[in-house]
Design a protein around this motif. Structure first.
Motif, PDB file in Angstrom:
ATOM      1  N   PHE A 136       0.754  -1.198  -0.098  1.00 24.78           N
ATOM      2  CA  PHE A 136       0.030   0.018  -0.122  1.00 24.78           C
ATOM      3  C   PHE A 136       0.745   1.282   0.073  1.00 24.78           C
ATOM      4  O   PHE A 136       0.405   2.299  -0.094  1.00 24.78           O
ATOM      5  N   LEU A 137       1.971   1.188   0.403  1.00 19.21           N
ATOM      6  CA  LEU A 137       2.951   2.433   0.404  1.00 19.21           C
ATOM      7  C   LEU A 137       4.212   2.126  -0.645  1.00 19.21           C
ATOM      8  O   LEU A 137       5.341   2.461  -0.448  1.00 19.21           O
ATOM      9  N   SER A 138       3.980   1.409  -1.820  1.00 19.72           N
ATOM     10  CA  SER A 138       4.983   1.307  -2.650  1.00 19.72           C
ATOM     11  C   SER A 138       4.317   2.081  -3.990  1.00 19.72           C
ATOM     12  O   SER A 138       3.297   2.201  -4.121  1.00 19.72           O
ATOM     13  N   THR A 139       5.194   2.373  -5.060  1.00 22.83           N
ATOM     14  CA  THR A 139       4.659   2.881  -6.231  1.00 22.83           C
ATOM     15  C   THR A 139       4.101   1.842  -7.070  1.00 22.83           C
ATOM     16  O   THR A 139       4.113   0.431  -6.682  1.00 22.83           O
ATOM     17  N   ASP A 140       3.212   1.955  -7.923  1.00 24.59           N
ATOM     18  CA  ASP A 140       2.666   0.816  -8.790  1.00 24.59           C
ATOM     19  C   ASP A 140       3.685   0.086  -9.388  1.00 24.59           C
ATOM     20  O   ASP A 140       3.699  -1.240  -9.309  1.00 24.59           O
ATOM     21  N   MET A 170      -7.872  -1.425 -11.842  1.00 22.80           N
ATOM     22  CA  MET A 170      -6.838  -1.605 -10.789  1.00 22.80           C
ATOM     23  C   MET A 170      -7.153  -0.546  -9.503  1.00 22.80           C
ATOM     24  O   MET A 170      -7.037  -1.112  -8.604  1.00 22.80           O
ATOM     25  N   LEU A 171      -7.650   0.551  -9.979  1.00 26.26           N
ATOM     26  CA  LEU A 171      -8.120   1.334  -8.833  1.00 26.26           C
ATOM     27  C   LEU A 171      -9.368   0.655  -7.820  1.00 26.26           C
ATOM     28  O   LEU A 171      -9.285   0.663  -6.796  1.00 26.26           O
ATOM     29  N   ARG A 174      -7.883  -2.315  -5.832  1.00 27.50           N
ATOM     30  CA  ARG A 174      -7.134  -1.794  -4.794  1.00 27.50           C
ATOM     31  C   ARG A 174      -8.165  -1.218  -3.560  1.00 27.50           C
ATOM     32  O   ARG A 174      -7.763  -1.147  -2.579  1.00 27.50           O
ATOM     33  N   GLN A 175      -9.092  -0.673  -3.898  1.00 26.70           N
ATOM     34  CA  GLN A 175      -9.931  -0.059  -3.098  1.00 26.70           C
ATOM     35  C   GLN A 175     -10.779  -1.272  -2.065  1.00 26.70           C
ATOM     36  O   GLN A 175     -10.544  -1.131  -0.991  1.00 26.70           O
ATOM     37  N   ALA A 178      -8.011  -2.942  -0.135  1.00 26.96           N
ATOM     38  CA  ALA A 178      -7.706  -1.903   1.078  1.00 26.96           C
ATOM     39  C   ALA A 178      -8.809  -2.365   2.140  1.00 26.96           C
ATOM     40  O   ALA A 178      -8.379  -2.519   3.574  1.00 26.96           O
ATOM     41  N   LYS A 179      -9.921  -2.364   1.730  1.00 25.08           N
ATOM     42  CA  LYS A 179     -10.933  -2.662   2.522  1.00 25.08           C
ATOM     43  C   LYS A 179     -10.843  -3.765   3.519  1.00 25.08           C
ATOM     44  O   LYS A 179     -10.998  -3.879   4.508  1.00 25.08           O
ATOM     45  N   LEU A 180     -10.345  -4.858   2.679  1.00 19.10           N
ATOM     46  CA  LEU A 180     -10.360  -6.381   3.291  1.00 19.10           C
ATOM     47  C   LEU A 180      -9.112  -6.341   3.926  1.00 19.10           C
ATOM     48  O   LEU A 180      -8.958  -7.270   5.037  1.00 19.10           O
ATOM     49  N   TRP A 182      -6.374  -3.756   5.036  1.00 16.68           N
ATOM     50  CA  TRP A 182      -5.497  -2.784   5.506  1.00 16.68           C
ATOM     51  C   TRP A 182      -5.516  -2.923   6.960  1.00 16.68           C
ATOM     52  O   TRP A 182      -4.157  -2.847   7.531  1.00 16.68           O
ATOM     53  N   HIS A 183      -6.387  -3.316   7.512  1.00 15.82           N
ATOM     54  CA  HIS A 183      -6.205  -3.297   8.988  1.00 15.82           C
ATOM     55  C   HIS A 183      -7.249  -4.537   9.542  1.00 15.82           C
ATOM     56  O   HIS A 183      -8.392  -4.255   9.344  1.00 15.82           O
ATOM     57  N   ARG A 185      -3.245  -5.821   9.176  1.00 14.28           N
ATOM     58  CA  ARG A 185      -2.483  -5.750   7.755  1.00 14.28           C
ATOM     59  C   ARG A 185      -2.549  -7.238   7.141  1.00 14.28           C
ATOM     60  O   ARG A 185      -1.575  -8.074   7.646  1.00 14.28           O
TER      61      ARG A 185
ATOM     62  N   HIS B 137      -1.974   5.963   6.567  1.00 16.25           N
ATOM     63  CA  HIS B 137      -0.649   5.114   6.907  1.00 16.25           C
ATOM     64  C   HIS B 137      -0.111   5.062   8.087  1.00 16.25           C
ATOM     65  O   HIS B 137       0.199   4.170   8.969  1.00 16.25           O
ATOM     66  N   GLU B 140      -2.995   3.713  10.738  1.00 10.86           N
ATOM     67  CA  GLU B 140      -3.388   2.347  10.738  1.00 10.86           C
ATOM     68  C   GLU B 140      -5.057   2.448  10.567  1.00 10.86           C
ATOM     69  O   GLU B 140      -5.525   0.932  11.075  1.00 10.86           O
ATOM     70  N   ASN B 142      -8.285   2.285   8.127  1.00 15.61           N
ATOM     71  CA  ASN B 142      -8.554   1.707   6.796  1.00 15.61           C
ATOM     72  C   ASN B 142      -8.989   2.921   6.005  1.00 15.61           C
ATOM     73  O   ASN B 142     -10.053   3.378   6.294  1.00 15.61           O
ATOM     74  N   ALA B 144     -10.268   3.081   3.076  1.00 17.86           N
ATOM     75  CA  ALA B 144     -11.663   2.479   2.423  1.00 17.86           C
ATOM     76  C   ALA B 144     -12.806   2.808   3.271  1.00 17.86           C
ATOM     77  O   ALA B 144     -13.827   2.704   2.768  1.00 17.86           O
ATOM     78  N   LEU B 145     -12.585   2.967   4.521  1.00 20.96           N
ATOM     79  CA  LEU B 145     -13.639   3.299   5.413  1.00 20.96           C
ATOM     80  C   LEU B 145     -13.714   4.876   5.761  1.00 20.96           C
ATOM     81  O   LEU B 145     -14.492   5.254   6.556  1.00 20.96           O
ATOM     82  N   GLU B 282       1.403   7.409  -3.845  1.00 19.18           N
ATOM     83  CA  GLU B 282       0.644   6.273  -2.862  1.00 19.18           C
ATOM     84  C   GLU B 282       0.611   6.756  -1.513  1.00 19.18           C
ATOM     85  O   GLU B 282      -0.176   6.132  -0.710  1.00 19.18           O
ATOM     86  N   PRO B 287      -5.519   3.558  -1.504  1.00 15.94           N
ATOM     87  CA  PRO B 287      -6.675   3.046  -1.981  1.00 15.94           C
ATOM     88  C   PRO B 287      -8.037   3.275  -1.303  1.00 15.94           C
ATOM     89  O   PRO B 287      -8.024   3.032  -0.006  1.00 15.94           O
ATOM     90  N   GLY B 288      -9.088   3.784  -1.844  1.00 17.08           N
ATOM     91  CA  GLY B 288     -10.315   3.881  -1.015  1.00 17.08           C
ATOM     92  C   GLY B 288     -10.555   5.093  -0.441  1.00 17.08           C
ATOM     93  O   GLY B 288     -11.705   5.496  -0.098  1.00 17.08           O
ATOM     94  N   VAL B 292     -13.347   6.198  -7.471  1.00 16.66           N
ATOM     95  CA  VAL B 292     -12.226   6.113  -8.592  1.00 16.66           C
ATOM     96  C   VAL B 292     -12.101   7.201  -9.294  1.00 16.66           C
ATOM     97  O   VAL B 292     -11.105   7.458  -9.680  1.00 16.66           O
TER      98      VAL B 292
END
Lengths: 263, 385
Positions: A136-140, A170-171, A174-175, A178-180, A182-183, A185, B137, B140, B142, B144-145, B282, B287-288, B292
């Protein structure tokens, strides 16, 4: 002659894209956070022995994004419903990365329609002290590079990703990822507690040079799932199905053949 | 026009070359670069500057919230607001604002803001933000929320301030058996609410519908005018005509005797600000964080843009730098172009040292503010409203 079909199917009101090809015992492949993509060579190879079924997850690509989609548990229940709706039994369930996490969540809940489980560089648990890249914190570009051991695969994937028409998918992918993920992680603190419930033959297939979900995760899953086998694929990153497609197919075919022979 | 003095409280002793090498001063820039002895001095210096703003006759002082960065040292702005609540005697005290989605307990903001409203006897202004992408970031949470957490936290705080407690609140992200905030806010029904944004169309529309004051963060004045027009147009859709009092422009102003001297003195500090602010796409857009379509628009703009220089910022009217006369002319022009009655003015820029800041503050107070006291924006020519 087309070696697979592609259609939209609806499960309890949620429409998803479904690719399917081949004949034989059903093999359900659950894709990772990078999306389902098109029908791939490894799917064609598996289709010589299996009825290969590749759904695109809710929230990814052209699939619906249902209101109920909040976490990986929701996808696990969705795919258990999918198996029932499709009338599938004796399914060989194969999940890659995020798809492996979904597969594990399905298997701790209900294995009645499963013949075997294969987790490939699967997310879902946390192993302390193992460095992992933060996608999530890398360039594409870096995110794609980190998926592969052999950078020639990365170059091809980067070139594909730069096509403008890929940006929407892609967007969206990724959205949802992230929802699933991110946290917490890329894991669920409750999954590891229940992996011992899995009572179908289980193969853990791991690219040895994975930077996303490194090899120690394969060993951790093996300790947690009773009777599971671990097979390490050398010179391979996070996506053995792409980077070492022949060995990936051979390992799954060997594992399932042995299990069927043993019964 | 009203003038608020806004401080970002940057880590002004930052090693800019280290930031350049690292690529950004946010989230992953090692905190070993932070010397707490210098940090302590900076806090006291910056609080002195805001107290000075109050003495000089600014209408209020403004703080904000950022995390894990040398860009600003205010992860918990309420601490500094508490320090200022008794020393800022005349002006308003504003936090612009707390980032609601980052909180697992939004009632803590209902409590903190109510305390500040009591401490200042009703001189407090409550800012709510989603927080920029980097905070997701850093904390921590999310991304998307983000939008749904913001909406829910906002509703909970407003209800906590306006409905008799105790009551039960059950939402998707937050639930409380007892909502019963003590103290109650001093102002009735609650402190004024201001919303800063980089120009998100959904935030602007929502702010207009709620009649909250909208504050445009550091942007070229032409863009500010477009966003303010959007606000006026959304207000009309909601059935009322927005006043210029509902619109605030957040800027930097630097005044010196001549244009040449002002530009020469401000330039290195504006460049330092740009280095402190810089972050990769980034980090800015996890994302989210936005839908979009917005993500595509911002990504395209970022990829095609080159790094911003001090000269770019002056030319585009992101900042106003010059002699008293130049600053007065530009500010009047910008006020009429965009139609706002509040300037949220930063007088400290990047690495700018204390002496320069105080001279600048005095110059703004003496040479600029008196000329704008009774100057109110007309509805700009060509505005949809």
């Amino acid at each position: 002659m087309a070696d697979h079909s592609e259609e939209t199917v609806s499960v309890k009101g949620c429409r998803i894209r479904l690719m399917r090809g081949g004949e034989g015992p059903p093999l359900l492949f659950l894709h990772g956070a990078g999306g389902a993509g098109p029908w791939a060579p490894f799917m064609g190879s598996l289709a010589k022995r299996f009825d290969v079924i590749v759904p695109e997850h809710p929230g990814f690509g052209t699939a619906d994004t249902p209101d109920w989609l909040d976490n990986v548990h929701d996808l696990a229940y969705f795919y258990l419903d999918f198996l029932a709706a499709q009338g599938l039994r004796g399914v060989h369930l194969v999940g890659l990365s995020l798809g492996g996490w979904i597969a594990a969540e399905m298997a701790i809940r209900d294995t009645s329609r499963l013949a075997s489980l294969t987790l490939v560089n699967a997310a879902g648990i946390h192993v302390p002290g193992v460095p992992q890249v933060d996608g999530f914190l890398s360039t594409d570009e870096q995110r794609i590079r980190d998926l592969f051991h052999d950078q020639s695969f990365a170059e091809a994937a980067i070139a594909r990703s730069l096509r403008p028409e890929m940006e929407d998918v892609m967007l969206k992918d990724r959205q949802t990822a992230a929802k699933l993920m991110w946290h917490p992680r890329s894991y669920d603190p409750h999954l590891a507690k229940w992996l011992g419930r899995i009572d179908v033959p289980t193969l853990l297939l791991w690219g040895a040079q994975d930077k996303v979900v490194p090899e120690p995760y394969g060993h951790a899953f093996q300790r947690l799932i009773p009777g599971s086998q671990l097979s390490i694929i050398s010179e391979c990153g996070h996506l053995p199905n792409i980077e070492r497609a022949d060995e990936f197919v051979a390992e799954i075919t060997r594992f399932i053949g042995n299990e069927e022979g043993a019964r | 026009m009203k003038f608020f003095n806004f401080h970002l409280m940057p880590y002004a002793d930052a090693d800019l070359s280290a930031i350049e090498r690292h690529g950004s001063a946010w989230v992953t820039f090692p905190n070993t670069h932070c010397d707490p002895v210098k940090g302590a001095d900076l806090y006291h210096r910056y609080l002195d500057e805001l107290e000075y703003a109050d003495e000089l006759g600014f209408d209020g002082v403004v703080l904000n919230e950022h995390h894990q960065t040398a860009y600003g040292l205010m992860p918990t702005p309420g601490v500094l607001a508490g320090a200022l609540a008794r020393s800022v005697k005349r002006g308003k005290l504003m936090i612009l604002g707390r980032a609601l989605p980052l909180l697992n307990n939004p009632l803590s903001v209902a409590e903190e803001y109510a305390m500040l409203d009591n401490l200042t006897r009703g001189r407090f202004i409550a800012g709510f933000v989603r927080g920029i992408g980097a905070e997701y970031h850093a904390m921590e949470i999310n991304p998307a929320l983000s939008q749904e957490r913001f909406a829910e936290a906002h509703d909970l705080i407003i209800r906590a301030w306006t409905e008799p407690g105790p009551f039960q609140y059950v939402g998707k992200h937050y639930d409380f058996r007892y909502v019963n905030v003590w103290p109650r806010p001093y102002q009735d029904p609650h402190p004024p609410i201001w919303l800063p944004s980089q120009g998100s169309s959904s935030t602007i529309a929502w702010a207009a519908r709620m009649r909250y004051t909208y504050c445009q963060t550091v942007s070229p004045i032409a863009l500010v005018a477009r966003f303010f027009d959007m606000y006026r147009s959304e207000a009309l859709k909601a059935g009322y005509e927005a006043s210029a009092d509902q619109l605030a422009w957040s800027n930097f102003i630097y005044v010196a005797e001549t244009d040449e001297k002002a530009v020469r003195e401000a330039t290195p500090h504006l460049d330092a600000f740009n280095r402190l602010q810089k972050m990769p796409v980034e980090m800015l857009l996890p994302p989210g964080y936005s839908n979009v379509e917005s993500m595509k628009r911002i990504r395209a703009a970022r990829i095609s843009s080159r790094p911003q220089t001090a000269a770019d910022m002056i030319r585009a009217g992101v900042v106003i730098v010059g002699s008293p006369n130049t600053v007065r002319e530009k500010l009047a022009e910008y006020q009429d172009l965009a139609g706002f009655n509040t300037s949220i003015t930063k007088t400290q820029i990047g690495t700018m040292p204390a002496g320069m800041v105080r001279e600048n503050m005095a110059a703004v107070a003496e040479e600029i503010i008196p000329h704008f006291r009774d100057r109110m924006a007309a509805v700009p020519v060509g505005s949809v409203a």
